[in-house]
Design an enzyme around this catalytic site. Structure first.
Site, PDB file in Angstrom:
ATOM      1  N   GLU A 259     -12.654  15.363 -15.181  1.00  0.00           N
ATOM      2  CA  GLU A 259     -13.072  14.134 -14.498  1.00  0.00           C
ATOM      3  C   GLU A 259     -13.754  14.558 -13.208  1.00  0.00           C
ATOM      4  OE1 GLU A 259     -10.106  11.587 -12.562  1.00  0.00           O
ATOM      5  OE2 GLU A 259     -11.291   9.844 -13.131  1.00  0.00           O
TER       6      GLU A 259
ATOM      7  N   SER B  99      -5.091   9.828  -9.815  1.00  0.00           N
ATOM      8  CA  SER B  99      -5.512  10.882 -10.736  1.00  0.00           C
ATOM      9  C   SER B  99      -4.401  11.173 -11.754  1.00  0.00           C
ATOM     10  CB  SER B  99      -5.849  12.143  -9.937  1.00  0.00           C
ATOM     11  OG  SER B  99      -4.717  12.526  -9.186  1.00  0.00           O
TER      12      SER B  99
ATOM     13  N   PHE C  68      -8.015   5.805  -3.456  1.00  0.00           N
ATOM     14  CA  PHE C  68      -9.024   5.528  -2.423  1.00  0.00           C
ATOM     15  C   PHE C  68     -10.188   4.692  -2.943  1.00  0.00           C
ATOM     16  CE2 PHE C  68     -11.242   9.119  -4.372  1.00  0.00           C
ATOM     17  CZ  PHE C  68     -12.570   8.708  -4.284  1.00  0.00           C
TER      18      PHE C  68
ATOM     19  N   GLU D  83      -4.262   7.100   1.882  1.00  0.00           N
ATOM     20  CA  GLU D  83      -4.359   7.464   3.301  1.00  0.00           C
ATOM     21  C   GLU D  83      -5.810   7.678   3.719  1.00  0.00           C
ATOM     22  OE1 GLU D  83      -3.249   9.113   0.743  1.00  0.00           O
ATOM     23  OE2 GLU D  83      -2.842  11.230   1.154  1.00  0.00           O
TER      24      GLU D  83
ATOM     25  N   LYS E 193       1.814   1.250  -0.752  1.00  0.00           N
ATOM     26  CA  LYS E 193       1.357   2.466  -0.065  1.00  0.00           C
ATOM     27  C   LYS E 193      -0.094   2.704  -0.461  1.00  0.00           C
ATOM     28  CE  LYS E 193       0.686   6.579  -0.696  1.00  0.00           C
ATOM     29  NZ  LYS E 193      -0.554   6.752   0.065  1.00  0.00           N
TER      30      LYS E 193
ATOM     31  N   CYS F 279     -13.103   4.451 -11.876  1.00  0.00           N
ATOM     32  CA  CYS F 279     -12.391   4.921 -13.072  1.00  0.00           C
ATOM     33  C   CYS F 279     -13.043   4.383 -14.334  1.00  0.00           C
ATOM     34  CB  CYS F 279     -10.940   4.505 -13.011  1.00  0.00           C
ATOM     35  SG  CYS F 279     -10.748   2.737 -13.078  1.00  0.00           S
TER      36      CYS F 279
HETATM   37  P1  NAD Z   1      -4.934  10.534  -6.047  1.00  0.00           P
HETATM   38  O1  NAD Z   1      -4.148  10.779  -7.280  1.00  0.00           O
HETATM   39  O2  NAD Z   1      -5.303  11.692  -5.196  1.00  0.00           O
HETATM   40  O3  NAD Z   1      -4.124   9.529  -5.076  1.00  0.00           O
HETATM   41  C1  NAD Z   1      -3.591   8.316  -5.542  1.00  0.00           C
HETATM   42  C2  NAD Z   1      -2.367   7.973  -4.699  1.00  0.00           C
HETATM   43  O4  NAD Z   1      -1.380   8.994  -4.863  1.00  0.00           O
HETATM   44  C3  NAD Z   1      -2.661   7.896  -3.201  1.00  0.00           C
HETATM   45  O5  NAD Z   1      -1.977   6.799  -2.661  1.00  0.00           O
HETATM   46  C4  NAD Z   1      -2.141   9.208  -2.673  1.00  0.00           C
HETATM   47  O6  NAD Z   1      -1.668   9.116  -1.342  1.00  0.00           O
HETATM   48  C5  NAD Z   1      -0.999   9.531  -3.609  1.00  0.00           C
HETATM   49  N1  NAD Z   1      -0.794  10.975  -3.768  1.00  0.00           N
HETATM   50  C6  NAD Z   1      -1.735  11.959  -3.658  1.00  0.00           C
HETATM   51  N2  NAD Z   1      -1.181  13.163  -3.878  1.00  0.00           N
HETATM   52  C7  NAD Z   1       0.122  12.950  -4.134  1.00  0.00           C
HETATM   53  C8  NAD Z   1       1.221  13.804  -4.453  1.00  0.00           C
HETATM   54  N3  NAD Z   1       1.071  15.135  -4.543  1.00  0.00           N
HETATM   55  N4  NAD Z   1       2.421  13.244  -4.674  1.00  0.00           N
HETATM   56  C9  NAD Z   1       2.590  11.917  -4.595  1.00  0.00           C
HETATM   57  N5  NAD Z   1       1.584  11.049  -4.293  1.00  0.00           N
HETATM   58  C10 NAD Z   1       0.371  11.559  -4.068  1.00  0.00           C
HETATM   59  O7  NAD Z   1      -6.203   9.681  -6.481  1.00  0.00           O
HETATM   60  P2  NAD Z   1      -7.468   9.276  -5.608  1.00  0.00           P
HETATM   61  O8  NAD Z   1      -8.286  10.489  -5.377  1.00  0.00           O
HETATM   62  O9  NAD Z   1      -7.043   8.479  -4.430  1.00  0.00           O
HETATM   63  O10 NAD Z   1      -8.218   8.280  -6.600  1.00  0.00           O
HETATM   64  C11 NAD Z   1      -9.100   8.715  -7.610  1.00  0.00           C
HETATM   65  C12 NAD Z   1      -8.386   8.841  -8.928  1.00  0.00           C
HETATM   66  O11 NAD Z   1      -7.820   7.588  -9.293  1.00  0.00           O
HETATM   67  C13 NAD Z   1      -9.335   9.191 -10.067  1.00  0.00           C
HETATM   68  O12 NAD Z   1      -8.704  10.136 -10.895  1.00  0.00           O
HETATM   69  C14 NAD Z   1      -9.547   7.869 -10.797  1.00  0.00           C
HETATM   70  O13 NAD Z   1      -9.888   7.979 -12.162  1.00  0.00           O
HETATM   71  C15 NAD Z   1      -8.194   7.259 -10.634  1.00  0.00           C
HETATM   72  N6  NAD Z   1      -8.258   5.822 -10.830  1.00  0.00           N
HETATM   73  C16 NAD Z   1      -7.810   5.322 -12.015  1.00  0.00           C
HETATM   74  C17 NAD Z   1      -7.883   3.972 -12.255  1.00  0.00           C
HETATM   75  C18 NAD Z   1      -7.390   3.405 -13.548  1.00  0.00           C
HETATM   76  O14 NAD Z   1      -7.374   2.202 -13.680  1.00  0.00           O
HETATM   77  N7  NAD Z   1      -6.991   4.203 -14.522  1.00  0.00           N
HETATM   78  C19 NAD Z   1      -8.411   3.112 -11.277  1.00  0.00           C
HETATM   79  C20 NAD Z   1      -8.853   3.656 -10.080  1.00  0.00           C
HETATM   80  C21 NAD Z   1      -8.774   5.024  -9.861  1.00  0.00           C
END
Ligand code: NAD
Length: 495
Positions: free
Chosen positions: A381, A226, A149, A176, A173, A281
């Site tokens: 985090e 994450s 997000f 959401e 994808k 991040c």
């Molecule tokens: P998230 O892990 O909740 O979601 C990321 C994606 O995974 C979304 O598209 C989501 O729909 C999907 N997803 C969520 N739960 C899932 C599941 N159980 N099974 C399969 N897919 C699932 O992350 P977020 O809250 O959207 O974003 C924040 C996180 O992203 C933070 O931890 C941040 O550090 C990380 N991030 C990392 C970088 C990097 O370059 N390392 C960059 C941006 C964000």
């Protein structure tokens, strides 16, 4: 209420079922539209569209691909304010910050227009008598991109310009929580002349992700999110034979040496700690201050925090709300923990008076000093506007702390000692390092990615590594016979 739907094969496509999620405007604290959540059959439709578009796109000339990338660059640049407004509405970050996000994504599009150079193979003439060897780079096929997000436009743009330039077709994808930016981008790619089916947007949650991970027609997965989900995506995708790069979470340390310019450090800590409400991040979340400067530094940071304005991102302010009420409450719970863990809350963001709707998901910038490294405040985090200060006695103690951490995304050192900085870049186990630079996000022609729990897989985003990820190399050994081919010889060639 409007529902954001899929974009498949060049048009909006309704979901097969009416499973939906809420999209909030975090500054208003209420649902502004809904998003479709794909069932398996919807995901399969998007994958089939990308699969059908692949043969013709992979055979499209490099010249034509370059022209389309250029056209997309021009459209995006001319209309980037529209995209920034969509991001601010669904994410909450300020408009200038949203524009900054689009600009960083645009840089990857510009990089990808150099595809002719980046897709070159190599050629060695006469490796043996009359024999030449050369390599070619070819696209993988259908590639899946799953984004978080916090950067609804930039993170997809880390991947799809390179994937498309390399001749792949894409199913994206998006999160959401803020899916409209992806649809806007898909429409602009179509305007730029990208054939239908080359770029598809699949709206959804775990159901959509699982189909991308397991469907045999998907060749690779680029995931950002994450750490627990990144690990799951990596393990499931690779078990299904896919190439996977899964970028995970972060907890970035800023090491401050006693000789550093403390005004520069304080400004940098504010920018990197509270920009985008800490939902980056590459945000700095822990300041590691080498004594005796910690008291002076904490005072300078706390002074500057008094000037920060929190509010609706469409107004003139420094920082917007958090993404959801649940996330705001989770971040605030760490401030409660500070007292129990004997840390000191220097500035408490729960007392903020925002310039915005009272129902928004607000939390102000927070500074917690003397955070014990055993505390969850230090280890987890938090992903919000909470900056911790840990005091250490020496460079070595600070370095060991950073190297013991689970994450290894970004880090920064502040010092005026070139030798110390050089030693740090050599010794620290982190993927992206800033020297007197707090958020060391690499430019598009270098690659973005961390180590340890911040990246599963061995290939980073964009740069040359991006082109390597989205192509497979073939090596050809060729001989065109002439009358002197030498007859039968069962050994390896010697000359
Ligand atoms: P998230 O892990 O909740 O979601 C990321 C994606 O995974 C979304 O598209 C989501 O729909 C999907 N997803 C969520 N739960 C899932 C599941 N159980 N099974 C399969 N897919 C699932 O992350 P977020 O809250 O959207 O974003 C924040 C996180 O992203 C933070 O931890 C941040 O550090 C990380 N991030 C990392 C970088 C990097 O370059 N390392 C960059 C941006 C964000």
């Amino acid at each position: 209420m409007e529902t954001v739907v899929h974009f498949i094969n060049g048009k909006s496509v309704l979901n097969s079922a009416d499973r939906t999620g809420n999209i909030y405007n975090p500054a208003l604290g209420r649902t502004i539209r809904l998003v479709s959540l794909a069932e398996q059959v919807d995901a399969q439709l998007a994958i089939k569209a990308a699969s059908d578009a692949f043969p013709s796109w992979r055979d499209t000339s490099l010249t034509k691909r370059t022209q389309i990338m250029f056209a997309f660059r021009e459209i995006l640049n001319a209309r980037k304010a529209e995209l920034a407004a969509i991001i601010t509405e669904e994410h909450g970050k300020t408009l200038p910050d949203a524009l900054g996000e689009v600009t960083r994504g645009l840089e990857v599009v510009e990089f990808a227009t150099g595809l002719g150079h980046l897709l070159k193979g190599s050629f060695s003439e006469s490796v043996s008598t009359g024999i030449d060897v050369y390599s070619i780079r070819q696209p993988l096929g259908v590639v899946g991109i799953i984004s978080p997000f916090n950067f609804p436009a930039m993170v997809p743009m880390w991947f799809f310009p390179v994937a498309i330039a390399s001749g792949n077709t894409v199913v994206l994808k998006p999160s959401e929580k803020n899916p409209s930016a992806a649809v806007w981008i898909a429409e602009r790619l179509q305007e730029a002349g990208l054939p239908d089916g080359v770029f598809n947007v699949l709206q959804g949650d775990k159901v959509a992700v699982d189909e991308l991970l397991t469907n045999p027609d998907v060749q690779s997965i680029s995931f950002v999110g994450s750490t627990p989900i990144a690990k799951y995506v990596y393990e499931t995708g690779t078990a299904c034979g896919k190439r996977v790069q899964a970028l995970g979470g972060a907890k970035n340390h800023m090491l401050v040496l006693p000789d550093a310019d403390l005004d520069l450090v304080a400004d940098s800590a504010i920018n990197a700690g509270f920009g985008s409400a800490g939902e980056r991040c590459m945000a700095i979340s822990v300041i590691v201050a080498i004594e005796p400067i910690a008291d002076a530094l904490v005072e300078k940071i706390a002074d500057r925090m008094k000037t920060l304005k929190v509010g609706d991102g469409t107004r003139s302010c420094d920082m917007g709300p958090l993404i959801t009420k649940e996330h705001r409450d989770r971040v605030a719970s760490y401030i409660e923990l500070a007292v129990a863990d004997r840390a000191s809350v220097v500035v408490d963001g729960r007392n903020v008076t925002p310039d915005g709707d009272a129902s928004g998901f607000w939390l102000g910038p927070t500074l917690i000093d003397n955070v014990p490294t055993t505390s969850k405040i230090y280890k987890d985090e938090i992903f919000g506007p909470v900056l911790s200060v840990v005091r250490v006695k020496s460079y070595q103690e600070g370095l060991d702390l950073i190297n013991r951490a689970d994450y290894g995304n970004g880090t920064a050192i502040f010092t005026n000692d070139g030798g110390a900085a050089r030693r740090f870049q050599n010794e620290v186990e982190v993927g992206m390092i800033g020297i007197n630079v707090p958020i060391p996000v690499p430019v598009s022609y270098y690659s973005f990615g961390g180590v340890k729990h911040s990246l599963f897989g061995d290939t980073k985003a964009h740069g040359v590594q991006g082109f390597n990820f989205f192509t497979k190399e073939k090596t050809v050994t060729s001989r065109w016979l002439d009358p002197s081919h030498g007859g039968i010889n069962l050994g390896f060639p010697q000359n």
